[in-house]
Design an enzyme around this catalytic site. Structure first.
Site, PDB file in Angstrom:
ATOM      1  N   ALA A   1     -87.044 102.920 -18.458  1.00 51.37           N
ATOM      2  CA  ALA A   1     -86.872 104.206 -17.969  1.00 51.37           C
ATOM      3  C   ALA A   1     -86.327 104.032 -16.523  1.00 51.37           C
ATOM      4  O   ALA A   1     -86.697 104.690 -15.619  1.00 51.37           O
ATOM      5  CB  ALA A   1     -88.274 104.975 -17.994  1.00 51.37           C
TER       6      ALA A   1
ATOM      7  N   ALA B   1     -80.165 103.610 -16.244  1.00 52.96           N
ATOM      8  CA  ALA B   1     -79.541 103.626 -17.512  1.00 52.96           C
ATOM      9  C   ALA B   1     -80.289 104.154 -18.686  1.00 52.96           C
ATOM     10  O   ALA B   1     -79.614 105.494 -19.554  1.00 52.96           O
ATOM     11  CB  ALA B   1     -79.206 102.323 -17.769  1.00 52.96           C
TER      12      ALA B   1
ATOM     13  N   VAL C   1     -92.522  95.464 -23.033  1.00 60.59           N
ATOM     14  CA  VAL C   1     -91.776  94.873 -24.012  1.00 60.59           C
ATOM     15  C   VAL C   1     -91.564  93.385 -23.945  1.00 60.59           C
ATOM     16  O   VAL C   1     -91.389  93.015 -23.038  1.00 60.59           O
ATOM     17  CB  VAL C   1     -90.154  95.343 -24.062  1.00 60.59           C
TER      18      VAL C   1
ATOM     19  N   GLU D   1     -79.059  95.346   3.056  1.00 53.63           N
ATOM     20  CA  GLU D   1     -79.701  96.744   3.174  1.00 53.63           C
ATOM     21  C   GLU D   1     -81.483  96.298   3.565  1.00 53.63           C
ATOM     22  O   GLU D   1     -81.903  97.147   4.377  1.00 53.63           O
ATOM     23  CB  GLU D   1     -79.694  97.308   1.894  1.00 53.63           C
TER      24      GLU D   1
ATOM     25  N   ASP E   1     -78.030  96.768 -16.438  1.00 54.88           N
ATOM     26  CA  ASP E   1     -78.025  95.409 -15.949  1.00 54.88           C
ATOM     27  C   ASP E   1     -78.145  94.252 -17.090  1.00 54.88           C
ATOM     28  O   ASP E   1     -77.791  93.148 -16.744  1.00 54.88           O
ATOM     29  CB  ASP E   1     -79.282  95.333 -14.834  1.00 54.88           C
TER      30      ASP E   1
ATOM     31  N   ALA F   1     -76.290 100.895  -9.799  1.00 51.74           N
ATOM     32  CA  ALA F   1     -76.757 101.981 -10.159  1.00 51.74           C
ATOM     33  C   ALA F   1     -75.799 102.953 -10.841  1.00 51.74           C
ATOM     34  O   ALA F   1     -75.967 103.668 -12.034  1.00 51.74           O
ATOM     35  CB  ALA F   1     -77.926 102.551  -9.345  1.00 51.74           C
ATOM     36  N   GLN F   2     -74.675 102.929 -10.153  1.00 50.36           N
ATOM     37  CA  GLN F   2     -73.395 103.984 -10.586  1.00 50.36           C
ATOM     38  C   GLN F   2     -73.197 103.556 -11.874  1.00 50.36           C
ATOM     39  O   GLN F   2     -73.027 104.499 -12.802  1.00 50.36           O
ATOM     40  CB  GLN F   2     -72.703 103.612  -9.681  1.00 50.36           C
TER      41      GLN F   2
ATOM     42  N   LYS G   1     -74.266 108.385   1.883  1.00 45.12           N
ATOM     43  CA  LYS G   1     -75.358 107.429   1.118  1.00 45.12           C
ATOM     44  C   LYS G   1     -76.399 108.225   0.540  1.00 45.12           C
ATOM     45  O   LYS G   1     -76.989 108.200  -0.653  1.00 45.12           O
ATOM     46  CB  LYS G   1     -75.821 106.376   1.844  1.00 45.12           C
TER      47      LYS G   1
END
Ligand code: NAD
Length: 401
Positions: free
Chosen positions: A11, A14, A79, A167, A297, A314-315, A374
């Site tokens: 979750a 994606a 999983v 970051e 990913d 993430a994009q 951002k």
């Protein structure tokens, strides 16, 4: 006919984007969503929790908020493995579940490249628990300084100066005052190190953006050590190469951000993979199983411009999620699937809450305007997985100085 089941594993960006696409459909099928957590977390913001500049609740929301119970069953479980031939997924507590169609969106894990001591002596930052542990560890190190007056406890070391490392450094700088207070020292007595193997940082950006970032790090007294490959870790010690020599850095906190690979479930399930990523068919399906989509990913799609897989972001995960959802709906109706194509909107990295830099399209942005962009990007990804409700609750609206 018996109702078909689509099972989504994960979750994250994606998986939830696919869920959203599928839940919009009027077609008759059931959805199962599996995740080990009760909540979705914004993995792009983990550094804020690790540094302690945001509470973990700010970057999470309940999965039940986005599940339509008329269509979707949510199972909270780990999983362990997928059996593509038997069309089964093995879960840790519940055992085996079956599917007709599967969407694998299990995300990333920290890549140690087999560097000795990395697993034992560095903290990873891959989910809410591990990010919270980083913050707790830093506070404990500050307490240890109080107790021992050993200055290594005032050193915080970030391993790897990719986007994640930079970051994180930005948020650590932002919270230096709080750390100093806890240790009973002045903020300038705390040193944030960032050790990077490559000779320079941010190779994907041009000189203007790179200098912007380097100048900020310099102004904030970050000890950026480029051209220093980490060779191993020991307790409170980073061993790195300095030319021909091996040197050691003593530090109370070590955080590992040298890169990521796809979920270990991919390897355990016998997919053809490299670092947990499967080279998918252009329509995002496993080349060997036409009822399995791999996205985010755990998926590798070749960028025709560079002939290398697109970097995992993430994009692209959101884009893949939407695309897999649409292809699945086509497949359920016996219509042809479409090839995935990707045009990056750019990438913006934040350094602390009020500074950022990056590319929007092909345009350089830096400073406060970039920070604004951002936050809009963060709100947009919240909107795409969680909808308006989550944007209102968890969005970033501190947009005006
Ligand atoms: P990365 O692979 O991009 O960066 C890892 C860094 O660690 C590299 O600079 C590498 O040279 C360095 N490194 C590796 N091994 C080392 C060693 N032994 N010693 C010293 N340094 C070493 O990983 P990341 O930063 O976690 O990013 C993962 C993905 O997520 C990337 O695709 C990135 O672009 C994306 N991301 C994007 C954003 C954003 O757009 N704002 C933010 C975070 C991550």
């Amino acid at each position: 006919a018996v109702m078909k089941n689509v099972t989504i594993l994960g979750a994250g960006y994606a998986g939830l984007r696919t869920l959203r696409e599928l839940q919009k459909s009027k077609e008759d099928f059931s959805i199962t969503l599996v995740d080990r957590n009760r909540y979705h977390f914004e993995s792009t913001d983990l550094h804020e929790v690790a540094a302690g500049t945001q509470p973990w609740e700010k970057i999470t929301y309940e999965i039940s908020d986005v599940v339509d119970p008329a269509k979707t069953t949510f199972i909270q479980d780990d999983v362990l493995k997928i059996d593509p031939e038997k069309q089964e997924v093995v879960l840790k507590d519940r055992g085996v579940i079956t599917y007709d169609y599967l969407v694998v969106a299990l995300g990333f894990r920290s890549e140690t490249f087999g560097i000795p001591g990395a697993t034992e002596y560095a903290l990873e930052m891959v989910d809410i628990d591990s990010a919270r542990k980083v913050h707790d560890h830093i506070l404990t190190a500050m307490d240890q300084y109080q107790a021992t007056q050993d200055r290594k406890y005032l050193n915080i070391t970030v391993c790897g100066a990719g986007f994640t490392g930079i970051e994180l450094v930005g948020s650590l700088v932002e919270n230096k005052k709080a750390f100093a207070k806890r240790a009973g020292v002045k903020p300038e007595e705390i040193t944030i190190f960032c050790v990077e193997a490559a000779p320079s940082i941010l190779p994907m950006f041009n000189d203007e953006l790179r200098s912007y970032c380097l100048n900020k790090l310099k102004k904030w007294d970050v000890a950026l050590m480029t051209g220093k490959a980490i060779k191993g870790l020991k307790e409170n010690t980073v061993v790195y190469a300095d030319g021909e020599e091996e040197k050691e850095l003593q530090t109370g906190t070590i955080i590992w951000t040298t890169g990521v690979s796809g979920s270990e479930v991919i390897g355990a399930s016998g997919f053809e993979e490299r670092r947990g990523r499967v080279s998918v068919h252009p329509d995002l399906r496993d080349p060997k199983h036409e009822n399995i989509y791999l996205i985010g990913d755990v998926s590798a799609v070749i960028d025709p411009l560079t002939n290398r897989p697109y970097p995992t972001t993430a994009q692209i995960a959101l884009k893949m999620g939407a695309h897999a959802g649409r292809n699945l709906l086509a497949q359920l109706k016996n219509q042809p699937t479409k090839a995935f194509s990707f045009q990056s909107l750019g990438s913006v990295a934040s350094i602390g809450n009020a500074h950022a830099f990056g590319l929007v399209g092909k345009v350089n942005v830096k400073g406060y305007p970039a920070s604004f962009v951002k936050k809009m990007i963060m709100n947009k990804s919240l909107l795409e997985t969680g909808g308006v409700k989550e944007v209102m609750a968890k969005g970033r609206f501190d947009l005006y100085r």
